[in-house]
Scaffold this motif. Structure first.
Motif, PDB file in Angstrom:
ATOM      1  N   SER A 171     137.861  75.879  24.316  1.00 37.56           N
ATOM      2  CA  SER A 171     138.020  76.988  25.743  1.00 37.56           C
ATOM      3  C   SER A 171     137.157  76.330  26.722  1.00 37.56           C
ATOM      4  N   GLU A 175     134.963  82.233  27.738  1.00 34.15           N
ATOM      5  CA  GLU A 175     135.902  82.180  25.812  1.00 34.15           C
ATOM      6  C   GLU A 175     134.722  81.251  24.642  1.00 34.15           C
ATOM      7  N   CYS A 216     140.850  88.438  30.954  1.00 34.01           N
ATOM      8  CA  CYS A 216     141.816  88.330  31.025  1.00 34.01           C
ATOM      9  C   CYS A 216     141.936  87.322  29.985  1.00 34.01           C
ATOM     10  N   LYS A 217     140.987  85.871  30.331  1.00 37.44           N
ATOM     11  CA  LYS A 217     141.402  84.587  29.329  1.00 37.44           C
ATOM     12  C   LYS A 217     140.563  84.856  27.950  1.00 37.44           C
ATOM     13  N   LEU A 219     141.257  87.786  26.131  1.00 33.28           N
ATOM     14  CA  LEU A 219     142.018  87.962  24.957  1.00 33.28           C
ATOM     15  C   LEU A 219     143.362  87.278  25.531  1.00 33.28           C
ATOM     16  N   LEU A 220     143.155  85.843  26.326  1.00 31.34           N
ATOM     17  CA  LEU A 220     144.285  85.372  25.779  1.00 31.34           C
ATOM     18  C   LEU A 220     144.246  84.156  24.857  1.00 31.34           C
ATOM     19  N   LEU A 223     144.554  86.019  20.810  1.00 33.78           N
ATOM     20  CA  LEU A 223     146.223  85.883  20.792  1.00 33.78           C
ATOM     21  C   LEU A 223     146.039  84.209  20.254  1.00 33.78           C
ATOM     22  N   SER A 224     145.739  83.431  21.280  1.00 36.13           N
ATOM     23  CA  SER A 224     145.824  82.201  21.228  1.00 36.13           C
ATOM     24  C   SER A 224     145.575  81.715  19.377  1.00 36.13           C
ATOM     25  N   LYS A 227     147.381  82.999  16.542  1.00 30.51           N
ATOM     26  CA  LYS A 227     148.652  82.462  16.836  1.00 30.51           C
ATOM     27  C   LYS A 227     147.623  81.205  15.815  1.00 30.51           C
TER      28      LYS A 227
END
Length: 314
Positions: A171, A175, A216-217, A219-220, A223-224, A227
């Motif tokens: 990051s 983040e 938002c960063k 939360l992304l 998610l990343s 994955k």
């Protein structure tokens, strides 16, 4: 102060001229044998010069963002224990020995300074959405990884050399705290939490964190990393979603076929088949990626073993 091993105090800074002098003085007083490093991230208010005057080792990081600073710190600095803290004077230096103690006792690999358990963060922080965002991230990490942090967004942490030298920082910005937390949980590092007192920024000092864009960063990033670290779980949920949608579209077609022997709604039938096919394909992707991740985990464990030989307890 730990009786064994060297300590590096890491302070990433961007325009903290109001507070950096006091922060450096406090940590030099509490940890007199430690080396205090201040990484100046393109400050325009003389933060680096002030830190140098107060006895810190000052270096510059031109790539903007806290994550970029922390990545370079871990690459540059060699120590047995690392204490990372923000330069805004919101975290007490007096808590540093408590954060380092589990590392020195070899009871933890990363120690988190918990601002929430004793209620001081709620009393001092007047930005309501910051607390909500912290709670949301904590819930997501518990749901995805099964580990419950008391405070996941804290900027006050300590970790040992092996953790620092094997941590792949991806990051670029704020983040980084979430990434450190998820990495520690996913790789099964030993985690300890130490309650600390929190105080709000002094007058004249401004936060660089944007609640919504940086939220938002984060939360992304979750998610990343979900994955990357647990693809089978993620793609299983995606597969289930598409298969359910396929059944919703296909059940009426099947019922009508059983009743009349005809398939008058051909588009619906094709849609149902396509959705189920996508669901099966998603699950297959999850299986393949899970195999890749397991291979990566094996390589990572070997890297950690090698890091223990090089950076472990002497």
């Amino acid at each position: 102060m730990p009786e064994q091993g060297s300590v590096a105090v890491l302070i990433p800074c961007y325009n903290e001229a109001v507070t950096i002098g006091k922060v450096v003085d406090d940590f030099r007083r509490v940890l007199p044998e430690a080396t205090v490093y201040v990484y100046d991230n393109n400050s325009s208010d003389g933060t680096g010069e002030i830190a140098r005057e107060h006895g810190a080792v000052v270096r510059c990081e031109r790539r903007q963002g806290k994550g970029n600073v922390v990545r370079q710190m871990m690459r540059d600095i060699d120590a047995d224990y690392y204490l990372m803290v923000d330069g805004d004077d919101t975290y007490p230096a007096e808590a540093a020995p408590e954060l380092l103690a589990p590392l020195v006792a070899d009871e933890a690999d990363m120690v988190v300074g918990d601002r929430l358990s004793n209620g001081t963060y709620g009393e001092e922080n007047d930005r309501a959405f910051h607390g909500f965002g912290n709670d949301l991230v904590r819930v997501l990490i518990k749901w995805i990884y099964g580990f419950e942090f008391s405070d996941v967004m804290t900027g006050y942490r300590a970790y040992n050399a092996v953790f620092a030298k094997t941590m792949p920082v991806l990051s670029p910005g704020f983040e980084i705290e979430t990434e450190l937390s998820i990495h520690a949980v996913d790789k099964r590092w030993r985690i300890a939490e130490v309650p600390i007192d929190y105080r709000d920024r002094p007058e004249g000092s401004e936060s660089k964190l944007d609640t919504f864009s940086d939220g938002c960063k984060v939360l992304l990033m979750i998610l990343s990393l979900f994955k990357d670290y647990r693809p089978l779980a993620l793609f299983s949920w995606v597969s289930l979603l598409f298969c359910v949608l396929g059944l919703v579209a296909g059940v009426p077609v099947i019922a009508e076929f059983l009743a009349t022997g005809l398939v008058p709604k051909l588009p619906s039938a094709l849609l149902a088949v396509a959705l189920v096919f996508i669901g099966i394909l998603s699950f297959t992707c999850g299986l393949i990626l899970d195999t890749v991740v397991k291979g990566t985990r094996k390589q990572y464990e070997l890297q950690v073993t090698e890091a223990y030989r090089e950076h472990g307890r002497r």
